[in-house]
Design a protein around this motif. Structure first.
Motif, PDB file in Angstrom:
ATOM      1  N   LEU A   4     -47.551  -3.188 -72.992  1.00  0.00           N
ATOM      2  CA  LEU A   4     -46.972  -4.527 -72.752  1.00  0.00           C
ATOM      3  C   LEU A   4     -47.254  -4.937 -71.322  1.00  0.00           C
ATOM      4  O   LEU A   4     -46.982  -4.163 -70.384  1.00  0.00           O
ATOM      5  CB  LEU A   4     -45.450  -4.501 -73.002  1.00  0.00           C
ATOM      6  CG  LEU A   4     -45.026  -4.147 -74.436  1.00  0.00           C
ATOM      7  CD1 LEU A   4     -43.505  -4.099 -74.525  1.00  0.00           C
ATOM      8  CD2 LEU A   4     -45.587  -5.158 -75.418  1.00  0.00           C
ATOM      9  N   THR A   5     -47.804  -6.086 -71.190  1.00  0.00           N
ATOM     10  CA  THR A   5     -48.091  -6.622 -69.845  1.00  0.00           C
ATOM     11  C   THR A   5     -47.274  -7.890 -69.619  1.00  0.00           C
ATOM     12  O   THR A   5     -47.034  -8.686 -70.541  1.00  0.00           O
ATOM     13  CB  THR A   5     -49.579  -6.938 -69.707  1.00  0.00           C
ATOM     14  OG1 THR A   5     -49.957  -7.893 -70.695  1.00  0.00           O
ATOM     15  CG2 THR A   5     -50.435  -5.672 -69.854  1.00  0.00           C
ATOM     16  N   MET A   6     -46.835  -8.035 -68.428  1.00  0.00           N
ATOM     17  CA  MET A   6     -46.042  -9.230 -68.085  1.00  0.00           C
ATOM     18  C   MET A   6     -46.964 -10.433 -67.860  1.00  0.00           C
ATOM     19  O   MET A   6     -48.078 -10.299 -67.371  1.00  0.00           O
ATOM     20  CB  MET A   6     -45.225  -8.975 -66.813  1.00  0.00           C
ATOM     21  CG  MET A   6     -44.199  -7.841 -66.965  1.00  0.00           C
ATOM     22  SD  MET A   6     -43.266  -7.590 -65.462  1.00  0.00           S
ATOM     23  CE  MET A   6     -42.492  -9.187 -65.289  1.00  0.00           C
ATOM     24  N   ALA A   7     -46.428 -11.549 -68.261  1.00  0.00           N
ATOM     25  CA  ALA A   7     -47.189 -12.785 -68.059  1.00  0.00           C
ATOM     26  C   ALA A   7     -47.253 -13.097 -66.579  1.00  0.00           C
ATOM     27  O   ALA A   7     -46.290 -12.893 -65.833  1.00  0.00           O
ATOM     28  CB  ALA A   7     -46.535 -13.943 -68.803  1.00  0.00           C
ATOM     29  N   THR A   8     -48.404 -13.552 -66.187  1.00  0.00           N
ATOM     30  CA  THR A   8     -48.583 -13.889 -64.774  1.00  0.00           C
ATOM     31  C   THR A   8     -48.537 -15.407 -64.581  1.00  0.00           C
ATOM     32  O   THR A   8     -48.906 -16.181 -65.479  1.00  0.00           O
ATOM     33  CB  THR A   8     -49.915 -13.349 -64.276  1.00  0.00           C
ATOM     34  OG1 THR A   8     -50.975 -13.930 -65.060  1.00  0.00           O
ATOM     35  CG2 THR A   8     -49.969 -11.823 -64.389  1.00  0.00           C
ATOM     36  N   PHE A   9     -48.073 -15.820 -63.423  1.00  0.00           N
ATOM     37  CA  PHE A   9     -47.983 -17.254 -63.088  1.00  0.00           C
ATOM     38  C   PHE A   9     -48.746 -17.486 -61.804  1.00  0.00           C
ATOM     39  O   PHE A   9     -48.432 -16.873 -60.769  1.00  0.00           O
ATOM     40  CB  PHE A   9     -46.530 -17.685 -62.922  1.00  0.00           C
ATOM     41  CG  PHE A   9     -46.388 -19.115 -62.483  1.00  0.00           C
ATOM     42  CD1 PHE A   9     -46.594 -20.157 -63.380  1.00  0.00           C
ATOM     43  CD2 PHE A   9     -46.073 -19.411 -61.175  1.00  0.00           C
ATOM     44  CE1 PHE A   9     -46.469 -21.457 -62.974  1.00  0.00           C
ATOM     45  CE2 PHE A   9     -45.943 -20.721 -60.770  1.00  0.00           C
ATOM     46  CZ  PHE A   9     -46.144 -21.758 -61.666  1.00  0.00           C
ATOM     47  N   LYS A  10     -49.754 -18.288 -61.878  1.00  0.00           N
ATOM     48  CA  LYS A  10     -50.576 -18.579 -60.733  1.00  0.00           C
ATOM     49  C   LYS A  10     -50.023 -19.806 -60.005  1.00  0.00           C
ATOM     50  O   LYS A  10     -49.863 -20.870 -60.598  1.00  0.00           O
ATOM     51  CB  LYS A  10     -52.019 -18.826 -61.174  1.00  0.00           C
ATOM     52  CG  LYS A  10     -52.968 -19.009 -60.006  1.00  0.00           C
ATOM     53  CD  LYS A  10     -54.394 -19.207 -60.504  1.00  0.00           C
ATOM     54  CE  LYS A  10     -55.341 -19.377 -59.332  1.00  0.00           C
ATOM     55  NZ  LYS A  10     -56.737 -19.587 -59.793  1.00  0.00           N
ATOM     56  N   VAL A  11     -49.699 -19.623 -58.766  1.00  0.00           N
ATOM     57  CA  VAL A  11     -49.137 -20.731 -57.980  1.00  0.00           C
ATOM     58  C   VAL A  11     -50.222 -21.757 -57.727  1.00  0.00           C
ATOM     59  O   VAL A  11     -51.294 -21.418 -57.215  1.00  0.00           O
ATOM     60  CB  VAL A  11     -48.565 -20.205 -56.650  1.00  0.00           C
ATOM     61  CG1 VAL A  11     -48.016 -21.346 -55.824  1.00  0.00           C
ATOM     62  CG2 VAL A  11     -47.505 -19.156 -56.923  1.00  0.00           C
ATOM     63  N   PRO A  12     -49.979 -23.016 -58.097  1.00  0.00           N
ATOM     64  CA  PRO A  12     -51.016 -24.042 -57.865  1.00  0.00           C
ATOM     65  C   PRO A  12     -51.123 -24.365 -56.386  1.00  0.00           C
ATOM     66  O   PRO A  12     -50.249 -24.061 -55.582  1.00  0.00           O
ATOM     67  CB  PRO A  12     -50.516 -25.237 -58.672  1.00  0.00           C
ATOM     68  CG  PRO A  12     -49.037 -25.072 -58.710  1.00  0.00           C
ATOM     69  CD  PRO A  12     -48.791 -23.582 -58.766  1.00  0.00           C
ATOM     70  N   TYR A  13     -52.208 -25.003 -56.083  1.00  0.00           N
ATOM     71  CA  TYR A  13     -52.443 -25.385 -54.701  1.00  0.00           C
ATOM     72  C   TYR A  13     -51.562 -26.589 -54.355  1.00  0.00           C
ATOM     73  O   TYR A  13     -51.585 -27.615 -55.039  1.00  0.00           O
ATOM     74  CB  TYR A  13     -53.915 -25.711 -54.507  1.00  0.00           C
ATOM     75  CG  TYR A  13     -54.209 -26.407 -53.187  1.00  0.00           C
ATOM     76  CD1 TYR A  13     -54.176 -25.694 -51.989  1.00  0.00           C
ATOM     77  CD2 TYR A  13     -54.504 -27.766 -53.152  1.00  0.00           C
ATOM     78  CE1 TYR A  13     -54.441 -26.322 -50.794  1.00  0.00           C
ATOM     79  CE2 TYR A  13     -54.770 -28.394 -51.955  1.00  0.00           C
ATOM     80  CZ  TYR A  13     -54.738 -27.674 -50.779  1.00  0.00           C
ATOM     81  OH  TYR A  13     -54.991 -28.296 -49.584  1.00  0.00           O
ATOM     82  N   VAL A  14     -50.769 -26.456 -53.303  1.00  0.00           N
ATOM     83  CA  VAL A  14     -49.883 -27.532 -52.837  1.00  0.00           C
ATOM     84  C   VAL A  14     -50.207 -27.803 -51.379  1.00  0.00           C
ATOM     85  O   VAL A  14     -49.964 -26.935 -50.527  1.00  0.00           O
ATOM     86  CB  VAL A  14     -48.392 -27.152 -52.995  1.00  0.00           C
ATOM     87  CG1 VAL A  14     -47.517 -28.280 -52.480  1.00  0.00           C
ATOM     88  CG2 VAL A  14     -48.078 -26.826 -54.443  1.00  0.00           C
ATOM     89  N   PRO A  15     -50.773 -28.933 -51.069  1.00  0.00           N
ATOM     90  CA  PRO A  15     -51.088 -29.224 -49.658  1.00  0.00           C
ATOM     91  C   PRO A  15     -49.814 -29.489 -48.868  1.00  0.00           C
ATOM     92  O   PRO A  15     -48.810 -29.941 -49.406  1.00  0.00           O
ATOM     93  CB  PRO A  15     -51.992 -30.455 -49.738  1.00  0.00           C
ATOM     94  CG  PRO A  15     -51.609 -31.117 -51.010  1.00  0.00           C
ATOM     95  CD  PRO A  15     -51.227 -30.001 -51.967  1.00  0.00           C
ATOM     96  N   THR A  16     -49.882 -29.174 -47.615  1.00  0.00           N
ATOM     97  CA  THR A  16     -48.734 -29.348 -46.728  1.00  0.00           C
ATOM     98  C   THR A  16     -48.895 -30.629 -45.916  1.00  0.00           C
ATOM     99  O   THR A  16     -49.981 -30.911 -45.400  1.00  0.00           O
ATOM    100  CB  THR A  16     -48.604 -28.155 -45.780  1.00  0.00           C
ATOM    101  OG1 THR A  16     -48.496 -26.965 -46.566  1.00  0.00           O
ATOM    102  CG2 THR A  16     -47.388 -28.299 -44.893  1.00  0.00           C
ATOM    103  N   ASN A  17     -47.785 -31.386 -45.842  1.00  0.00           N
ATOM    104  CA  ASN A  17     -47.776 -32.629 -45.059  1.00  0.00           C
ATOM    105  C   ASN A  17     -46.634 -32.522 -44.058  1.00  0.00           C
ATOM    106  O   ASN A  17     -45.463 -32.585 -44.422  1.00  0.00           O
ATOM    107  CB  ASN A  17     -47.589 -33.848 -45.951  1.00  0.00           C
ATOM    108  CG  ASN A  17     -47.725 -35.150 -45.189  1.00  0.00           C
ATOM    109  OD1 ASN A  17     -47.954 -35.165 -43.978  1.00  0.00           O
ATOM    110  ND2 ASN A  17     -47.614 -36.260 -45.917  1.00  0.00           N
ATOM    111  N   SER A  18     -46.947 -32.290 -42.823  1.00  0.00           N
ATOM    112  CA  SER A  18     -45.928 -32.113 -41.788  1.00  0.00           C
ATOM    113  C   SER A  18     -45.638 -33.372 -40.987  1.00  0.00           C
ATOM    114  O   SER A  18     -44.791 -33.353 -40.094  1.00  0.00           O
ATOM    115  CB  SER A  18     -46.383 -31.014 -40.818  1.00  0.00           C
ATOM    116  OG  SER A  18     -47.624 -31.380 -40.204  1.00  0.00           O
TER     117      SER A  18
END
Length: 656
Positions: A4-18
């Protein structure tokens, strides 16, 4: 084996606006994790450079948080207009957004496109309500609705043309309920619209009146009184108003005689009208204050400090209701006495017709038609004055029922009567104690005696000498009259319909026909006259109150024919108590005395000399001017010289 393998979640690209809210610009976006910006080969967002289009007409892409503007509650009727205008402003600001999603219309093709009225109009006798419907209607779409549809379509076309020109300008682009409308063509609530004062004509029929007397350069302005603010109590002179009644009233002299009222005129109706007769053997004396010998004698005896006639006093007391220009002359003597006078050449003694009406009589210029001339303000004023004098004498009985007072008429000369006799008028000289050392002496007029056996004279103005008091044993009062008789005044209203004037547009419901309503709906006729002649009726009521009359007879006189200004009939005679009638027309006696005290106080602070009180011809403002002593005496001197020249010529002819 099962792994059994756990499902993986890939973090999407989120640009930073400072630097600001929302996603950054493509060239400045970066990631803290070491990823490169889009311009440097970083991952590209699928929403980059994608314009936003709202799904609904009311959806707008706005800020998720904004702390720079205030927030208002959107509830309540008081702020509904504000938010309606605010929403329209926001819509105008957002009108040019998302232009790339809007349909591009060819300019040449748009010129040939116009919105038209597609509603079906039914002719007479057809459509719903016609013969098929069984109701016999004339048309399905009224003319008012057709005009409204046409106006709405013109507005839509104008808005569309403005938008194509690149702007949202023009008076049709304003919200419909706040759009400016030209007077006379506007909405119901706008000034000059259906609910406006000037009717459908707007300012087209506005008359710029001329002052009753021209102001000369050497006149000195003393005070300006705003009548509208004075009535509301917001005038700077309101603190000088003293609305308390007189502290006491005393009868000083009685002159003339009075005839009995003929009760048959109470039974006059439209079915049995009474023709108005011309009284050619009666003489009327509208004598001013300074020409009255009795007032001169009372002034020498020191009976008062202010002298006037009841007509002048009533005119000043009710001046907030006046519309036409007028003027009154005041002379202040070295001893501080004030004499309120009228000019010899003034139109003060002539009655006005429809002065306070929304459709007053308009001056006639360069017209030779008798029908137009007889309905001019000048001719109507002369006609009303003649009717009032004839009516006041016709309703009285003959000389067998006459009550004479101790002193005869002070203005009648027995040697130079030429078959004439004075009219039935009693001159009642009264002194009113206004306090602060102000004693007002006035000459008041009474027109007749009326029988009232059930009620006694309960005038609210207290008198020290009562001519209606019953005789006591061992006491003699020369002012006593027969028991049960009460004093009365008589006035006449004349009917005038603006639709009689040639060229005038008749308005449905604008006037009430006296012959149709006077018998059964006297209140409707009186209400119309209170609207059209408010100043004249208030002045008559004030005169009756000053004279201490128990009753006031008002006759309703109409022309025998609308085109005949010389023959009249009496349609009705109504009886009113002056105190009750004053309350009915909202005439406050305290306000009357307060206005009179105001004029006296303003003039008491001025040096001796001559002053003029005049109303502005086009504004509700009364102005007081200080004038040279010899003002207005040129006309009287010229008339005296002419009389002397005529007398010399007659003497020379007799010698020859």
């Amino acid at each position: 084996k099962i792994y059994l393998t756990m499902a993986t979640f890939k973090v999407p690209y989120v640009p930073t606006n400072s630097s600001s809210w929302g996603p950054p610009a493509p060239e400045s976006s970066s990631n803290d994790g070491g990823q490169k910006a889009e311009s440097e080969g970083g991952p590209k967002s699928r929403f980059a450079q994608l314009p936003y289009a709202p799904f609904g007409r009311s959806d707008r892409l706005g800020r998720c948080a904004d702390f720079t503007t205030q927030s208002f509650a959107r509830t309540g009727d008081a702020t509904a207009g504000y938010f309606r205008n605010a929403r329209s402003r926001n819509q105008n600001q957002d009108a040019n957004k998302n232009l790339e999603f809007q349909y591009k219309v060819d300019a040449e093709e748009a010129k040939e496109f116009q919105l038209v009225d597609s509603s079906k109009a039914y002719g007479p006798g057809s459509g719903p309500g016609g013969p098929a419907g069984g109701a016999g209607g004339k048309r399905f779409v009224p003319q008012a609705r057709q005009r409204a549809n046409a106006m709405r379509l013109r507005q839509l076309n104008a808005r569309r043309n403005d938008a194509q020109q690149g702007g949202n300008v023009g008076r049709y682009s304003q919200p419909q309920r706040t759009r400016w409308t030209r007077p006379g063509r506007g909405g119901r609530g706008g000034r000059g619209g259906r609910g406006g004062r000037f009717g459908r004509g707007g300012w087209r029929d506005r008359v710029d009146r001329q002052a009753s007397v021209s102001v000369r350069p050497d006149w000195r302005r003393v005070e300006d009184i705003d009548l509208s603010k004075l009535s509301k109590g917001t005038s700077p002179l309101s603190n000088l108003l003293d609305n308390s009644p007189p502290k006491g009233v005393e009868d000083l002299e009685w002159c003339g005689f009075l005839d009995q009222y003929n009760d048959q005129y109470d039974k006059v109706s439209t079915r049995t009208p009474a023709p108005l007769k011309r009284v050619e053997t009666k003489e009327f004396y509208p004598v001013t204050t300074t020409d009255d010998p009795v007032i001169e004698k009372l002034a020498i005896e020191g009976k008062g400090t202010v002298f006037a006639t009841d007509a002048i006093l009533a005119h000043l007391m009710t001046c907030p209701r006046s519309v036409y220009p007028w003027d009154i002359v005041v002379e202040k003597l070295p001893n501080g006495a004030l004499y309120f006078d009228k000019r010899d050449a003034s139109q003060f003694d002539y009655l006005t017709v429809h002065e306070t009406s929304n459709t007053p009589p308009t001056p006639v210029r360069d017209s030779s038609k008798e029908e137009e001339l007889m309905n001019s303000p000048e001719r109507l004023s002369l006609e009303a004055t003649m009717i009032n004098q004839n009516f006041s004498q016709q309703i009285l009985r003959n000389s067998k029922f006459r009550t004479k007072f101790d002193n005869p008429n002070p203005f009648w000369d027995e040697d130079d009567n030429d078959g004439m006799e004075p009219a039935s008028v009693a001159y009642r000289y009264r002194k009113f104690d206004l306090g602060d050392g102000i004693n007002l002496v006035a000459r008041c007029e009474l027109h007749g005696l009326t029988k009232n056996l059930k009620k006694a004279d309960t005038s609210k103005i207290v008198t020290n000498i009562s001519a209606n008091k019953k005789k006591k044993k061992g006491a003699s009062n020369p002012l006593d009259v027969p028991d049960g008789d009460q004093y009365m005044t008589a006035y006449a209203l004349n009917e005038f319909d603006p639709s009689y004037v040639s060229g005038a547009a008749a308005r449905t419901g604008a006037t009430v026909s006296w012959r149709d309503k006077i018998d059964n709906q006297t209140g409707a006729v009186l209400a119309q006259e209170l609207k059209n002649n408010a100043f004249k009726l208030a002045k008559w009521t004030a005169q009756s109150l000053l004279a201490g009359a128990f009753q006031m007879k008002i006759g309703f006189v109409s022309r025998s024919s609308p085109k005949n200004a010389y023959d009249h009939v009496v349609l009705s005679t109504q009886t009113y108590r002056p105190t009750d009638f004053a309350a009915q027309i909202t005439l406050n006696q305290g306000t009357m005395w307060g206005i009179m005290r105001l004029f006296i106080k303003l003039l008491a602070d001025q040096p001796e000399g001559k002053y003029v009180i005049m109303r502005d011809p086009n504004k509700a403002i009364v102005r007081i001017f200080g004038v040279p002593v010899g003002t207005f005496e040129e006309d009287s001197d010229g008339s005296d010289e002419e009389e002397e020249v005529e007398g010399d010529d007659d003497g020379e002819e007799e010698k020859e």
